[in-house]
Design an enzyme around this catalytic site. Structure first.
Site, short mmCIF file in Angstrom:
data_model
loop_
_atom_site.label_atom_id
_atom_site.label_comp_id
_atom_site.label_asym_id
_atom_site.label_seq_id
_atom_site.Cartn_x
_atom_site.Cartn_y
_atom_site.Cartn_z
N ARG A 147 44.91 92.21 53.52
CA ARG A 147 44.66 90.88 54.15
C ARG A 147 43.17 90.58 54.27
NH1 ARG A 147 49.09 92.42 57.45
NH2 ARG A 147 50.95 91.34 56.72
N LYS A 193 34.10 80.91 46.88
CA LYS A 193 35.28 80.58 46.07
C LYS A 193 35.59 81.78 45.20
CE LYS A 193 35.25 75.59 45.33
NZ LYS A 193 35.08 74.53 44.30
N GLU A 204 24.67 74.82 34.59
CA GLU A 204 24.81 74.71 36.05
C GLU A 204 23.46 74.47 36.73
OE1 GLU A 204 27.46 74.57 37.98
OE2 GLU A 204 29.11 75.38 36.79
N LYS A 211 23.01 75.00 46.96
CA LYS A 211 24.43 75.36 47.09
C LYS A 211 24.77 75.76 48.53
CE LYS A 211 28.50 77.20 45.38
NZ LYS A 211 29.28 77.73 44.29
N GLU A 258 35.62 72.31 50.75
CA GLU A 258 35.65 71.24 49.76
C GLU A 258 36.53 70.05 50.16
OE1 GLU A 258 35.52 72.64 45.64
OE2 GLU A 258 36.61 70.85 45.06
N ARG A 275 31.22 69.03 49.23
CA ARG A 275 31.20 70.11 48.23
C ARG A 275 31.65 69.63 46.85
NH1 ARG A 275 32.67 76.53 49.13
NH2 ARG A 275 32.19 77.14 47.00
N ASN A 299 30.94 69.75 41.69
CA ASN A 299 31.81 69.67 40.51
C ASN A 299 31.33 68.61 39.52
OD1 ASN A 299 33.49 71.65 41.57
ND2 ASN A 299 34.67 70.15 42.73
N HIS A 331 32.44 68.63 35.94
CA HIS A 331 33.45 69.67 35.77
C HIS A 331 34.82 69.14 35.35
CE1 HIS A 331 30.43 72.22 37.47
NE2 HIS A 331 31.22 73.25 37.57
N HIS A 357 36.27 70.74 32.23
CA HIS A 357 37.49 71.54 32.33
C HIS A 357 38.45 71.19 31.18
CE1 HIS A 357 41.28 72.95 34.09
NE2 HIS A 357 41.75 71.71 33.97
N HIS A 398 31.72 77.57 29.79
CA HIS A 398 31.78 76.72 30.99
C HIS A 398 30.56 75.80 31.08
CE1 HIS A 398 32.83 75.46 35.00
NE2 HIS A 398 31.64 75.82 35.44
N1 GLY Z 1 31.40 76.00 41.74
C1 GLY Z 1 31.57 74.94 42.66
C2 GLY Z 1 31.75 75.37 44.06
O1 GLY Z 1 31.53 76.53 44.39
O2 GLY Z 1 32.13 74.58 44.86
#
Ligand code: GLY
Length: 355
Positions: free
Chosen positions: A122, A144, A186, A226, A236, A240, A244, A247, A251, A264
């Protein structure tokens, strides 16, 4: 050394340490490792060849017992089967909640190892030591973590913040150009969404050597952006989403070519160019922004043109995007370089992004 602190709640905060050569000073980080009896290093075969023996020696010197798990390199490892194999190894090493995982590698290792840390018992602690530019400026910060399903990338995951992120730009000196340029997609994103100064600075590098010389400062700037965004919106729900930028289109491009033709960063580059072309035509984005972005992306050998893809297939991939909510997609658009906003697009309009 640049030291940032990412504070995601009243109870959790962690340092982001950025310095050339810091990878050789991990043995001295006794306070960081003091809570742990054991540390399990998760890395991939390519990184292991160059850096694992030294990392094992250093973490051991910092205090804990050390075990290592070496996975095959590549996106294919970000899967449920690999998670299950890692759980088995963690059981064999008798890992408890007093132990930690250290991820040594690029985005795949960080996302996968972080996901195992988020879920095993957990949740146990983990420390990120990112070795690719993409991981240093983006995926290692912000918590993330996750894996891919056949149905799409990053469809299973968690928000699980690390205990520390240790970033050594010297790892990048041995990185293939292809991977460096991937990360630059990025880096350029951060300039586009939040820093005109960074964008202009990136325009000024004529040689890779000059870029690498300044990498500590560049990585620190991206991580600072960031961290501010993550602190404001860890899960998000709003801000946040600006991370993206490019993206959604990226994607689709990555997925359509089965992650083989475009990396990417290349997908994100195409996405940033395509979205800006659209939003500039609609008057959302200041005229001239598209040309500025194209020039910068081309400077780093990144693609800018949307490849021809059948729209039915595009739609199929697009609708698996986990960012759809109530038949709407929130995408990031620029007002101008350095200033971003979120625009809501209805599902039946989203295909227009690809024309
Ligand atoms: N890679 C985008 C984020 O971490 O929100």
């Amino acid at each position: 050394m640049k030291e940032l602190v990412c504070k995601t709640s009243n109870t959790h905060q962690y340092p982001i340490l950025i310095e050339k050569g810091i990878k050789d000073r991990i043995a001295s980080m006794k306070t960081l490792f003091a809570p742990y009896h054991k540390v399990v290093i998760i890395t991939d075969k390519n990184v292991a060849k160059k850096y694992l023996a030294d990392m094992e020696r250093q973490v051991r010197a910092a205090g804990p017992k050390v075990y290592s798990i070496v996975i095959p390199a590549g996106e294919e490892s970000k899967c449920m089967g690999q998670v299950s194999d890692i759980y088995d190894e963690l059981v064999k090493c008798n890992v408890t909640r007093k132990d930690a995982i250290l991820t040594l590698g690029g985005g795949v290792v960080g996302d996968l190892g972080g996901f195992c840390a988020a879920t095993y018992l957990r949740g146990i602690d983990f420390i990120q030591v990112p070795t690719s530019l993409l991981a240093q400026v983006d995926s290692s910060v912000g918590g993330k973590v996750g894996i891919d399903l056949d149905a799409g990338k990053n469809l299973v995951g968690a928000f699980h913040q690390p205990e520390a992120v240790i970033i050594d730009p010297l790892f990048l000196d041995t990185l293939d150009d292809h991977y460096l340029m991937d990360g630059m997609g990025e880096v350029i994103k951060y300039g586009c969404i939040k820093s005109q100064g960074l964008f202009v600075k990136l325009m000024s590098y004529a040689y890779h050597e000059d870029l690498l010389d300044d990498m500590e400062e560049i990585v620190a700037k991206c991580c600072a952006i960031k961290k501010d965004v993550v602190e404001a919106d860890e899960h998000e729900q709003g801000l946040r989403r600006i991370l993206n930028f490019g993206h959604t289109v990226g994607h689709v491009v990555e997925t359509f070519y089965k992650y083989k033709k475009y990396s990417h960063g290349q997908g994100v580059a195409i996405g940033m160019a395509q979205i800006t072309k659209k939003t500039e035509a609609e008057g959302i984005t200041q005229v001239g922004t598209y040309d500025q972005i194209i020039a910068l992306l081309e400077n780093y050998g990144l693609p800018t043109k949307l490849p021809k893809m059948p729209l039915e297939k595009v739609q199929e991939i697009l609708f698996t995007d986990k960012k759809f909510e109530n038949n709407a997609l929130h995408i990031c658009a620029l007002e101008k370089v350095g200033r971003a906003q979120i625009v809501k697009i209805q599902k039946d309009q989203a295909i227009e992004l690809f024309r």
